[in-house]
Design a protein around this motif. Structure first.
Motif, PDB file in Angstrom:
ATOM      1  N   ILE A 217      28.410  31.072  32.027  1.00 45.12           N
ATOM      2  CA  ILE A 217      29.872  31.155  32.705  1.00 45.12           C
ATOM      3  C   ILE A 217      30.493  32.340  32.208  1.00 45.12           C
ATOM      4  O   ILE A 217      31.429  32.816  32.852  1.00 45.12           O
ATOM      5  CB  ILE A 217      30.593  29.715  32.123  1.00 45.12           C
ATOM      6  N   THR A 218      30.363  32.608  31.121  1.00 46.42           N
ATOM      7  CA  THR A 218      31.385  33.882  30.376  1.00 46.42           C
ATOM      8  C   THR A 218      30.885  35.039  30.944  1.00 46.42           C
ATOM      9  O   THR A 218      31.504  35.938  31.399  1.00 46.42           O
ATOM     10  CB  THR A 218      31.024  33.987  28.722  1.00 46.42           C
ATOM     11  N   GLU A 219      29.258  35.338  31.247  1.00 53.60           N
ATOM     12  CA  GLU A 219      28.980  36.436  32.033  1.00 53.60           C
ATOM     13  C   GLU A 219      29.653  36.432  33.277  1.00 53.60           C
ATOM     14  O   GLU A 219      29.878  37.630  33.939  1.00 53.60           O
ATOM     15  CB  GLU A 219      27.391  36.397  32.060  1.00 53.60           C
ATOM     16  N   ALA A 220      29.665  35.370  34.027  1.00 51.08           N
ATOM     17  CA  ALA A 220      30.139  35.262  35.329  1.00 51.08           C
ATOM     18  C   ALA A 220      31.757  35.517  35.491  1.00 51.08           C
ATOM     19  O   ALA A 220      32.051  36.390  36.226  1.00 51.08           O
ATOM     20  CB  ALA A 220      30.055  33.726  35.803  1.00 51.08           C
ATOM     21  N   VAL A 221      32.486  35.427  34.551  1.00 48.05           N
ATOM     22  CA  VAL A 221      33.804  35.834  34.298  1.00 48.05           C
ATOM     23  C   VAL A 221      33.924  37.149  34.078  1.00 48.05           C
ATOM     24  O   VAL A 221      34.719  38.015  34.437  1.00 48.05           O
ATOM     25  CB  VAL A 221      34.640  34.920  33.264  1.00 48.05           C
ATOM     26  N   VAL A 222      33.277  37.754  33.354  1.00 52.88           N
ATOM     27  CA  VAL A 222      32.962  39.109  32.803  1.00 52.88           C
ATOM     28  C   VAL A 222      32.672  40.042  34.174  1.00 52.88           C
ATOM     29  O   VAL A 222      33.326  41.086  34.300  1.00 52.88           O
ATOM     30  CB  VAL A 222      31.953  39.600  31.611  1.00 52.88           C
ATOM     31  N   CYS A 223      32.067  39.490  34.927  1.00 55.95           N
ATOM     32  CA  CYS A 223      31.865  39.908  36.346  1.00 55.95           C
ATOM     33  C   CYS A 223      32.917  40.252  37.103  1.00 55.95           C
ATOM     34  O   CYS A 223      33.180  41.300  38.143  1.00 55.95           O
ATOM     35  CB  CYS A 223      30.825  39.423  37.023  1.00 55.95           C
ATOM     36  N   ALA A 224      34.151  39.855  36.770  1.00 53.90           N
ATOM     37  CA  ALA A 224      35.309  39.940  37.505  1.00 53.90           C
ATOM     38  C   ALA A 224      36.009  41.248  37.238  1.00 53.90           C
ATOM     39  O   ALA A 224      36.851  41.805  37.894  1.00 53.90           O
ATOM     40  CB  ALA A 224      36.397  38.775  37.369  1.00 53.90           C
ATOM     41  N   ILE A 225      35.715  41.826  35.948  1.00 58.35           N
ATOM     42  CA  ILE A 225      36.297  43.061  35.396  1.00 58.35           C
ATOM     43  C   ILE A 225      36.119  44.435  36.379  1.00 58.35           C
ATOM     44  O   ILE A 225      36.972  45.153  36.309  1.00 58.35           O
ATOM     45  CB  ILE A 225      35.758  43.150  34.066  1.00 58.35           C
ATOM     46  N   ILE A 227      35.915  44.499  39.276  1.00 55.64           N
ATOM     47  CA  ILE A 227      36.492  44.191  40.667  1.00 55.64           C
ATOM     48  C   ILE A 227      38.202  44.129  40.301  1.00 55.64           C
ATOM     49  O   ILE A 227      39.104  44.921  40.958  1.00 55.64           O
ATOM     50  CB  ILE A 227      36.195  42.961  41.100  1.00 55.64           C
ATOM     51  N   SER A 228      38.795  43.381  39.343  1.00 55.47           N
ATOM     52  CA  SER A 228      40.143  43.456  39.011  1.00 55.47           C
ATOM     53  C   SER A 228      40.551  43.727  37.624  1.00 55.47           C
ATOM     54  O   SER A 228      41.751  43.492  37.086  1.00 55.47           O
ATOM     55  CB  SER A 228      40.584  42.008  39.189  1.00 55.47           C
ATOM     56  N   GLY A 229      39.600  44.500  36.784  1.00 56.95           N
ATOM     57  CA  GLY A 229      40.057  44.991  35.649  1.00 56.95           C
ATOM     58  C   GLY A 229      40.247  44.050  34.488  1.00 56.95           C
ATOM     59  O   GLY A 229      39.737  42.557  34.949  1.00 56.95           O
ATOM     60  N   VAL A 230      40.486  44.271  33.130  1.00 59.57           N
ATOM     61  CA  VAL A 230      40.425  43.497  32.087  1.00 59.57           C
ATOM     62  C   VAL A 230      41.523  42.533  32.066  1.00 59.57           C
ATOM     63  O   VAL A 230      41.401  41.499  31.555  1.00 59.57           O
ATOM     64  CB  VAL A 230      40.430  44.366  30.931  1.00 59.57           C
ATOM     65  N   ALA A 231      42.584  42.712  33.024  1.00 59.40           N
ATOM     66  CA  ALA A 231      43.539  41.779  33.307  1.00 59.40           C
ATOM     67  C   ALA A 231      42.783  40.298  33.861  1.00 59.40           C
ATOM     68  O   ALA A 231      43.700  39.372  33.628  1.00 59.40           O
ATOM     69  CB  ALA A 231      44.681  42.261  34.190  1.00 59.40           C
ATOM     70  N   SER A 232      41.588  40.421  34.445  1.00 61.94           N
ATOM     71  CA  SER A 232      41.163  39.131  35.093  1.00 61.94           C
ATOM     72  C   SER A 232      40.230  38.203  33.669  1.00 61.94           C
ATOM     73  O   SER A 232      40.113  37.162  34.036  1.00 61.94           O
ATOM     74  CB  SER A 232      40.170  39.577  35.938  1.00 61.94           C
ATOM     75  N   TRP A 233      40.254  39.199  32.500  1.00 63.92           N
ATOM     76  CA  TRP A 233      39.495  38.342  31.530  1.00 63.92           C
ATOM     77  C   TRP A 233      40.558  37.440  30.992  1.00 63.92           C
ATOM     78  O   TRP A 233      39.946  36.069  30.599  1.00 63.92           O
ATOM     79  CB  TRP A 233      39.051  39.339  30.483  1.00 63.92           C
ATOM     80  N   LEU A 234      41.723  37.521  30.856  1.00 61.84           N
ATOM     81  CA  LEU A 234      42.841  36.473  30.179  1.00 61.84           C
ATOM     82  C   LEU A 234      42.777  35.279  30.830  1.00 61.84           C
ATOM     83  O   LEU A 234      42.494  34.289  30.408  1.00 61.84           O
ATOM     84  CB  LEU A 234      44.067  36.995  29.759  1.00 61.84           C
ATOM     85  N   PRO A 235      42.951  35.242  32.244  1.00 60.07           N
ATOM     86  CA  PRO A 235      43.075  33.950  33.072  1.00 60.07           C
ATOM     87  C   PRO A 235      41.557  33.239  33.096  1.00 60.07           C
ATOM     88  O   PRO A 235      41.418  32.206  33.074  1.00 60.07           O
ATOM     89  CB  PRO A 235      43.468  34.214  34.372  1.00 60.07           C
ATOM     90  N   GLY A 236      40.595  34.281  33.049  1.00 55.43           N
ATOM     91  CA  GLY A 236      39.221  33.739  33.233  1.00 55.43           C
ATOM     92  C   GLY A 236      38.784  33.035  31.834  1.00 55.43           C
ATOM     93  O   GLY A 236      38.511  31.910  31.926  1.00 55.43           O
ATOM     94  N   ALA A 237      39.115  33.495  30.526  1.00 53.34           N
ATOM     95  CA  ALA A 237      38.934  32.948  29.395  1.00 53.34           C
ATOM     96  C   ALA A 237      39.597  31.763  29.470  1.00 53.34           C
ATOM     97  O   ALA A 237      39.106  30.642  28.855  1.00 53.34           O
ATOM     98  CB  ALA A 237      39.252  33.977  28.229  1.00 53.34           C
TER      99      ALA A 237
END
Length: 244
Positions: A217-225, A227-237
């Protein structure tokens, strides 16, 4: 004889980002380039999730965000790494239910280009799918453990639309050509790329129910970076942690 220490650095030339592989980022800042390369080490190589699946997740999210070049590149890479056409087509319907027809069209054309084919057309009669309001509500009760308020609103005011929603959702998440775990994980990537912790949470829980580990699950969310930068990590986390 003195042994040279092995470098912990990523091999930039082996990664899927042209800006990394070609040295463009390193020309600006070697430190920044190495940081991004370590993220791409996670997104581009086999890890908790296989590399082909993570390339597919990124192709989906890139299509959602209107990043055509990245979507085509990651789709082609996913195919090279082992993605089957049936799994790609299955992913396309997960994209449609998540983000609509225009995004589906963009993603489907990326599939056509990667596999060098045109989409099939069917003239077969549609079988009868029996479903009513109560059966639709029972479906959501079984998936979530309760019936969400937004489902009740549709059931009360547009029950025919709810029937359609359920039919699409049943196939997309449980009957898809693509394994249910990968469907839920690609939806985690899409929703993180769109900064939606609520829907990351829903699909992280769905991924857990389909057998995904926390690392997957964590790797799947990291895959957003990419595309949308590290800003995607906070809502993803946030979405990951809310479901624990």
């Amino acid at each position: 004889m003195t042994m040279q220490a092995t470098s912990n650095n990523a091999v930039h030339s082996e990664l899927a980002s042209p800006a990394l592989a070609g040295g463009e980022l390193a020309a600006i800042s070697t430190k920044f380039a190495e940081g991004y390369a370590r993220i791409r080490d996670v997104t581009d190589r086999d890890g908790a999730c296989p590399a082909w699946a993570k390339a597919l997740y990124m192709a989906c999210a890139a299509s959602v965000r209107g990043q055509r070049e990245l979507a085509i590149r990651e789709m082609a890479r996913s195919r090279e790494l082992g993605l089957s056409l049936s799994d790609a087509r299955g992913a396309s319907l997960a994209v449609l239910i998540s983000r609509g027809e225009a995004t589906y069209n963009a993603f489907a054309r990326a599939i056509d280009q990667a596999f060098e084919i045109s989409a099939d057309q069917s003239s077969e009669p549609i079988p009868d799918f029996s479903l009513d309001r109560q059966a639709a509500l029972d479906y959501f009760e079984s998936y979530f453990g309760f019936v969400p308020d937004y489902v009740e609103v549709m059931a009360d005011n547009a029950p025919r639309a709810l029937e359609g929603y359920v039919l699409m959702r049943q196939w997309s998440l449980a009957e898809n050509n693509l394994d249910a775990k990968h469907v839920e994980l690609l939806l985690c990537t899409i929703n993180a790329a769109e900064f939606s912790s609520r829907f990351v949470n829903i699909h992280a829980n769905g991924a857990r129910n389909a057998g995904a580990t926390e690392a997957e699950i964590t790797e799947a969310v990291v895959c957003a970076i990419p595309i949308s930068g590290v800003a995607s990590w906070l809502p993803g986390a946030d979405g990951i942690m809310e479901g624990r």
